[in-house]
Design a protein around this motif. Sequence first.
Motif, PDB file in Angstrom:
ATOM      1  N   GLN A  52       0.825  -1.201   0.000  1.00 14.43           N
ATOM      2  CA  GLN A  52       0.000   0.000   0.000  1.00 14.43           C
ATOM      3  C   GLN A  52       0.868   1.263   0.000  1.00 14.43           C
ATOM      4  N   PRO A  53       0.284   2.396  -0.396  1.00 13.19           N
ATOM      5  CA  PRO A  53       1.043   3.662  -0.355  1.00 13.19           C
ATOM      6  C   PRO A  53       1.515   3.971   1.071  1.00 13.19           C
ATOM      7  N   PRO A  54       2.627   4.690   1.220  1.00 17.38           N
ATOM      8  CA  PRO A  54       3.168   4.986   2.548  1.00 17.38           C
ATOM      9  C   PRO A  54       2.164   5.623   3.500  1.00 17.38           C
ATOM     10  N   GLU A  55       1.344   6.550   2.994  1.00 14.60           N
ATOM     11  CA  GLU A  55       0.410   7.242   3.890  1.00 14.60           C
ATOM     12  C   GLU A  55      -0.655   6.291   4.442  1.00 14.60           C
ATOM     13  N   ILE A  56      -0.988   5.246   3.683  1.00 10.99           N
ATOM     14  CA  ILE A  56      -1.937   4.241   4.177  1.00 10.99           C
ATOM     15  C   ILE A  56      -1.259   3.368   5.234  1.00 10.99           C
TER      16      ILE A  56
ATOM     17  N   CYS B  22      -6.972  -2.484   3.965  1.00 12.22           N
ATOM     18  CA  CYS B  22      -6.309  -1.735   2.896  1.00 12.22           C
ATOM     19  C   CYS B  22      -5.416  -2.712   2.129  1.00 12.22           C
ATOM     20  N   GLY B  23      -6.004  -3.286   1.122  1.00 15.96           N
ATOM     21  CA  GLY B  23      -5.336  -4.278   0.291  1.00 15.96           C
ATOM     22  C   GLY B  23      -6.164  -4.465  -0.952  1.00 15.96           C
ATOM     23  N   VAL B  24      -6.357  -5.718  -1.349  1.00 14.09           N
ATOM     24  CA  VAL B  24      -7.196  -6.007  -2.509  1.00 14.09           C
ATOM     25  C   VAL B  24      -8.312  -6.966  -2.099  1.00 14.09           C
ATOM     26  N   HIS B  25      -9.228  -7.235  -3.020  1.00 15.27           N
ATOM     27  CA  HIS B  25     -10.497  -7.863  -2.673  1.00 15.27           C
ATOM     28  C   HIS B  25     -10.350  -9.226  -2.015  1.00 15.27           C
ATOM     29  N   PHE B  26      -9.455 -10.079  -2.521  1.00 20.20           N
ATOM     30  CA  PHE B  26      -9.362 -11.419  -1.947  1.00 20.20           C
ATOM     31  C   PHE B  26      -8.934 -11.364  -0.480  1.00 20.20           C
ATOM     32  N   MET B  27      -8.142 -10.358  -0.115  1.00 17.67           N
ATOM     33  CA  MET B  27      -7.701 -10.216   1.269  1.00 17.67           C
ATOM     34  C   MET B  27      -8.875  -9.868   2.184  1.00 17.67           C
TER      35      MET B  27
ATOM     36  N   ALA C 198     -13.621  -0.555  -3.604  1.00 15.52           N
ATOM     37  CA  ALA C 198     -14.320  -1.805  -3.921  1.00 15.52           C
ATOM     38  C   ALA C 198     -13.763  -2.494  -5.160  1.00 15.52           C
ATOM     39  N   ASN C 199     -13.157  -1.723  -6.058  1.00  9.08           N
ATOM     40  CA  ASN C 199     -12.654  -2.282  -7.310  1.00  9.08           C
ATOM     41  C   ASN C 199     -11.188  -2.698  -7.245  1.00  9.08           C
ATOM     42  N   ALA C 200     -10.591  -2.682  -6.054  1.00 11.30           N
ATOM     43  CA  ALA C 200      -9.203  -3.113  -5.912  1.00 11.30           C
ATOM     44  C   ALA C 200      -9.151  -4.636  -6.018  1.00 11.30           C
ATOM     45  N   GLY C 201      -8.736  -5.116  -7.155  1.00  9.32           N
ATOM     46  CA  GLY C 201      -8.728  -6.554  -7.410  1.00  9.32           C
ATOM     47  C   GLY C 201      -7.329  -7.113  -7.546  1.00  9.32           C
ATOM     48  N   CYS C 202      -7.252  -8.361  -7.967  1.00  7.36           N
ATOM     49  CA  CYS C 202      -5.967  -9.033  -8.157  1.00  7.36           C
ATOM     50  C   CYS C 202      -6.035  -9.832  -9.451  1.00  7.36           C
TER      51      CYS C 202
ATOM     52  N   ASP D  88      -3.594  -1.751  -8.483  1.00 10.46           N
ATOM     53  CA  ASP D  88      -4.671  -2.102  -7.558  1.00 10.46           C
ATOM     54  C   ASP D  88      -4.255  -1.840  -6.117  1.00 10.46           C
ATOM     55  N   MET D  89      -3.010  -2.182  -5.793  1.00 15.27           N
ATOM     56  CA  MET D  89      -2.515  -1.953  -4.435  1.00 15.27           C
ATOM     57  C   MET D  89      -2.308  -0.467  -4.132  1.00 15.27           C
ATOM     58  N   LYS D  90      -2.232   0.336  -5.166  1.00 14.24           N
ATOM     59  CA  LYS D  90      -2.015   1.766  -4.978  1.00 14.24           C
ATOM     60  C   LYS D  90      -3.316   2.575  -5.120  1.00 14.24           C
ATOM     61  N   SER D  91      -4.447   1.898  -5.166  1.00  8.75           N
ATOM     62  CA  SER D  91      -5.698   2.590  -5.480  1.00  8.75           C
ATOM     63  C   SER D  91      -6.414   3.173  -4.261  1.00  8.75           C
ATOM     64  N   ILE D  92      -6.031   2.760  -3.056  1.00 11.01           N
ATOM     65  CA  ILE D  92      -6.702   3.247  -1.850  1.00 11.01           C
ATOM     66  C   ILE D  92      -6.052   4.544  -1.376  1.00 11.01           C
ATOM     67  N   THR D  93      -6.883   5.508  -1.020  1.00 14.06           N
ATOM     68  CA  THR D  93      -6.412   6.804  -0.534  1.00 14.06           C
ATOM     69  C   THR D  93      -6.899   7.031   0.904  1.00 14.06           C
ATOM     70  N   LEU D  94      -6.311   8.016   1.571  1.00 15.60           N
ATOM     71  CA  LEU D  94      -6.763   8.369   2.915  1.00 15.60           C
ATOM     72  C   LEU D  94      -8.217   8.822   2.896  1.00 15.60           C
ATOM     73  N   GLU D  95      -8.609   9.525   1.847  1.00 15.10           N
ATOM     74  CA  GLU D  95     -10.006   9.963   1.727  1.00 15.10           C
ATOM     75  C   GLU D  95     -10.947   8.761   1.687  1.00 15.10           C
ATOM     76  N   MET D  96     -10.531   7.697   0.994  1.00 20.05           N
ATOM     77  CA  MET D  96     -11.356   6.489   0.924  1.00 20.05           C
ATOM     78  C   MET D  96     -11.447   5.790   2.273  1.00 20.05           C
ATOM     79  N   VAL D  97     -10.329   5.759   2.997  1.00 21.24           N
ATOM     80  CA  VAL D  97     -10.334   5.144   4.328  1.00 21.24           C
ATOM     81  C   VAL D  97     -11.297   5.897   5.241  1.00 21.24           C
ATOM     82  N   LEU D  98     -11.228   7.208   5.214  1.00 24.73           N
ATOM     83  CA  LEU D  98     -12.124   8.014   6.040  1.00 24.73           C
ATOM     84  C   LEU D  98     -13.579   7.791   5.643  1.00 24.73           C
ATOM     85  N   HIS D  99     -13.849   7.776   4.368  1.00 22.94           N
ATOM     86  CA  HIS D  99     -15.221   7.572   3.890  1.00 22.94           C
ATOM     87  C   HIS D  99     -15.761   6.208   4.332  1.00 22.94           C
TER      88      HIS D  99
END
Length: 304
Positions: A28-32, A60-65, A83-87, A263-274
């Motif tokens: 995941q990105p460093p900020e995550i 904060c990963g991908v769907h199978f996790m 939701a669309n973070a896949g593998c 896919d692993m880089k698709s999550i943002t802090l804004e998404m985590v908060l939401h």
Amino acid sequence: MAIHEQLVKEIMQLKQQRNAIILSHVYQPPEIQEVADLVGDSLELSRRAAATDAGVIVFCGVHFMAESAAVLSPEKIVLLPEANAGCPMADMVTAEALRAKKNNLPGAQVVCYVNTSAEVKAECDIACTSANAVQVVTSLPTDRPIIFVPDKNLGRYVARQSGRTMNIWEGCCPIHDQLSADDVLKVKSEHPKALVLVHPECRPEVVELADHVASTTGMLRFARESQNKEFIVATEKGILHQLNKQCPGKSFYPASDKLVCRDMKSITLEMVLHSLQTLEPRVTVTAVVRERALKCLEKMLAVQ
């Protein structure tokens, strides 16, 4: 900077209010990674998901996790901020195709890499991760054939290490599989004193160049304990954040600039908060699939 700090503050406050835990894969990105309660590989995160007392798991990963967390902890709310973070590798094997393979090889034991859907896990005897795949295969009876899905590179590595003959699926991680021996040799020529750390999802010819082959957690452990000061890292670049954080004074060089999973880089802090605000998007697994997939994962977690 002010916006970033405000996001982090709100995430931390809401996490407490929701009795939530944030799990982050090392890609995941460093900020995550920095807002997570645990940063690890699939095996570590699976174990933590199964053991946590939190009522909400933000994965904060991908769907199978996230699916695996939902299988292990059905009473908890499991959130995947994107939701669309896949593998792509997980998509290379379906339950239907696996059932057909099993019909052609009666009595086979099926080992699935954790990078598979819950529906596929439901068709398997035991799961594994890159950290414990050799131990899992070695633990199986020798009088029955083995089907290994879906990663051909990990399967070949495990076969060599375990001495077991396996029927290996023709899937792969596109990120690791694109790395060539020439890529590694080029970086090695630039940093001749560096040790080469290779993930077993890489091609056999890349694995052959390794000073150490390991999962992401294994790489981190090796780098911390090694007396060497320089390392070439043949896995997704997200791990560099933890390597630099845990090993001050040491230098790490990616084996290629291509080692980036979108896919692993698709999550943002804004998404985590939401996700914490709305408790969405949720990842759920049907009871029928969950019951069968759970046995597969529990057998994996029992292997030491």
